[in-house]
Design a protein around this motif. Sequence first.
Motif, PDB file in Angstrom:
ATOM      1  N   LYS A   1       0.928  -0.997  -0.524  1.00 46.64           N
ATOM      2  CA  LYS A   1       0.179   0.113  -0.568  1.00 46.64           C
ATOM      3  C   LYS A   1       0.883   1.368  -0.174  1.00 46.64           C
ATOM      4  N   SER A   2       0.700   2.349  -0.444  1.00 41.50           N
ATOM      5  CA  SER A   2       1.474   3.647  -1.072  1.00 41.50           C
ATOM      6  C   SER A   2       1.655   3.927   0.382  1.00 41.50           C
ATOM      7  N   SER A   3       0.225   4.495   1.216  1.00 41.08           N
ATOM      8  CA  SER A   3       0.263   4.962   2.038  1.00 41.08           C
ATOM      9  C   SER A   3      -0.614   4.822   3.545  1.00 41.08           C
ATOM     10  N   ALA A   4       0.497   4.831   4.604  1.00 41.89           N
ATOM     11  CA  ALA A   4      -0.807   3.397   5.614  1.00 41.89           C
ATOM     12  C   ALA A   4      -1.781   4.585   6.101  1.00 41.89           C
ATOM     13  N   GLN A   5      -2.467   3.657   6.707  1.00 41.58           N
ATOM     14  CA  GLN A   5      -3.570   4.418   7.307  1.00 41.58           C
ATOM     15  C   GLN A   5      -3.827   4.109   8.529  1.00 41.58           C
ATOM     16  N   LEU A   6      -3.757   4.533  10.305  1.00 40.39           N
ATOM     17  CA  LEU A   6      -4.117   4.198  10.729  1.00 40.39           C
ATOM     18  C   LEU A   6      -5.545   2.968  11.074  1.00 40.39           C
ATOM     19  N   SER A   7      -6.137   2.913  10.369  1.00 34.38           N
ATOM     20  CA  SER A   7      -7.282   2.161   9.963  1.00 34.38           C
ATOM     21  C   SER A   7      -6.918   1.343   9.247  1.00 34.38           C
ATOM     22  N   ASP A   8      -5.874   0.866   8.985  1.00 32.40           N
ATOM     23  CA  ASP A   8      -5.040  -0.197   8.311  1.00 32.40           C
ATOM     24  C   ASP A   8      -4.281  -1.356   9.311  1.00 32.40           C
ATOM     25  N   SER A   9      -3.959  -0.850  10.715  1.00 31.80           N
ATOM     26  CA  SER A   9      -3.590  -1.635  11.994  1.00 31.80           C
ATOM     27  C   SER A   9      -4.898  -2.873  12.200  1.00 31.80           C
ATOM     28  N   ALA A  10      -3.968  -3.729  11.536  1.00 26.67           N
ATOM     29  CA  ALA A  10      -4.983  -4.713  11.806  1.00 26.67           C
ATOM     30  C   ALA A  10      -3.782  -6.520  12.149  1.00 26.67           C
ATOM     31  N   LEU A  11      -4.646  -7.422  11.789  1.00 25.72           N
ATOM     32  CA  LEU A  11      -3.289  -8.708  11.222  1.00 25.72           C
ATOM     33  C   LEU A  11      -3.957  -9.477  10.209  1.00 25.72           C
ATOM     34  N   TYR A  12      -2.576  -9.313   9.483  1.00 24.20           N
ATOM     35  CA  TYR A  12      -2.751 -10.028   7.848  1.00 24.20           C
ATOM     36  C   TYR A  12      -2.146 -11.045   8.013  1.00 24.20           C
ATOM     37  N   TYR A  13      -3.255 -12.074   6.821  1.00 28.04           N
ATOM     38  CA  TYR A  13      -2.614 -13.621   7.061  1.00 28.04           C
ATOM     39  C   TYR A  13      -2.722 -13.870   5.029  1.00 28.04           C
ATOM     40  N   CYS A  14      -1.470 -13.938   4.360  1.00 28.34           N
ATOM     41  CA  CYS A  14      -1.624 -14.896   3.602  1.00 28.34           C
ATOM     42  C   CYS A  14      -2.311 -16.072   3.235  1.00 28.34           C
ATOM     43  N   ALA A  15      -2.596 -16.695   1.838  1.00 28.75           N
ATOM     44  CA  ALA A  15      -3.464 -17.789   1.800  1.00 28.75           C
ATOM     45  C   ALA A  15      -3.504 -18.488   0.316  1.00 28.75           C
ATOM     46  N   LEU A  16      -2.886 -19.953   0.449  1.00 27.91           N
ATOM     47  CA  LEU A  16      -2.452 -20.740  -0.350  1.00 27.91           C
ATOM     48  C   LEU A  16      -3.973 -21.202  -0.821  1.00 27.91           C
ATOM     49  N   HIS A  17      -4.674 -21.766  -2.097  1.00 26.71           N
ATOM     50  CA  HIS A  17      -5.809 -22.691  -2.533  1.00 26.71           C
ATOM     51  C   HIS A  17      -4.967 -23.497  -2.494  1.00 26.71           C
ATOM     52  N   ASN A  18      -5.588 -24.517  -1.670  1.00 29.62           N
ATOM     53  CA  ASN A  18      -4.666 -25.520  -2.503  1.00 29.62           C
ATOM     54  C   ASN A  18      -5.743 -26.944  -1.749  1.00 29.62           C
ATOM     55  N   GLN A  19      -6.101 -27.473  -2.958  1.00 24.87           N
ATOM     56  CA  GLN A  19      -7.035 -28.784  -3.178  1.00 24.87           C
ATOM     57  C   GLN A  19      -7.967 -28.422  -2.596  1.00 24.87           C
ATOM     58  N   GLY A  20      -9.052 -27.247  -2.774  1.00 19.69           N
ATOM     59  CA  GLY A  20     -10.223 -27.088  -2.490  1.00 19.69           C
ATOM     60  C   GLY A  20     -10.420 -26.241  -0.052  1.00 19.69           C
TER      61      GLY A  20
END
Lengths: 111, 113
Positions: free
Chosen positions: A78-97
């Motif tokens: 993201k080019s410019s962080a905002q206070l509301s972006d504070s959170a937990l972020y998960y990356c995920a891979l789709h695998n056989q459903g």
Amino acid sequence: GDSVTQTEGLVTLTEGLPVMLNCTYQTIYSNPFLFWYVQHLNESPRLLLKSFTDNKRTEHQGFHATLHKSSSSFHLQKSSAQLSDSALYYCALHNQGKLIFGQGTKLSIKP
Amino acid sequence: DAGVTQTPRHEVAEKGQTIILKCEPVSGHNDLFWYRQTKIQGLELLSYFRSKSLMEDGGAFKDRFKAEMLNSSFSTLKIQPTEPKDSAVYLCASSLGGGAEVFFGKGTRLTVV
């Protein structure tokens, strides 16, 4: 087996600075489907963006990511962080459903 | 349209007890998932159903964890017997399948003492 790696457990930034959260994956499949989910405090995870197209930028709510099969990466930016972006972020891979999640990166934005 | 509904929202159990967590997926969704969420391990898959058939039962979680899907609109996760290390948030999720968006419930926070 298939896996997702998020190297940063915690990222702390000042409001207005750019955001980059790392995500790499391992899979035997030649056409992986990658996702980013975001979880705000006391809420459940929800989809932020997704992609299965190599080298194509996908955007949503100011965030963007590009799937690079050559490096098995799907970094969130993201080019410019905002206070509301504070959170937990998960990356995920789709695998056989099902979704295989990384361990998550907590993003903390300071004023 | 209702989202994924989980009950109870909070559960406190003594070590050795049996607890049952409940989930109602989004109407019309074919896939249902149970995940465990902790700060250290993140989101771990416990069970995965497709059209009510068990597709995956989470390997390491087999011995004391059992998920069932009695019909397309209701699933349970039984933990028997509970141990303190089971303290976590248990999330139920559903999707149409085929890489479609996965919708999560608000979760059940389990504390085992």
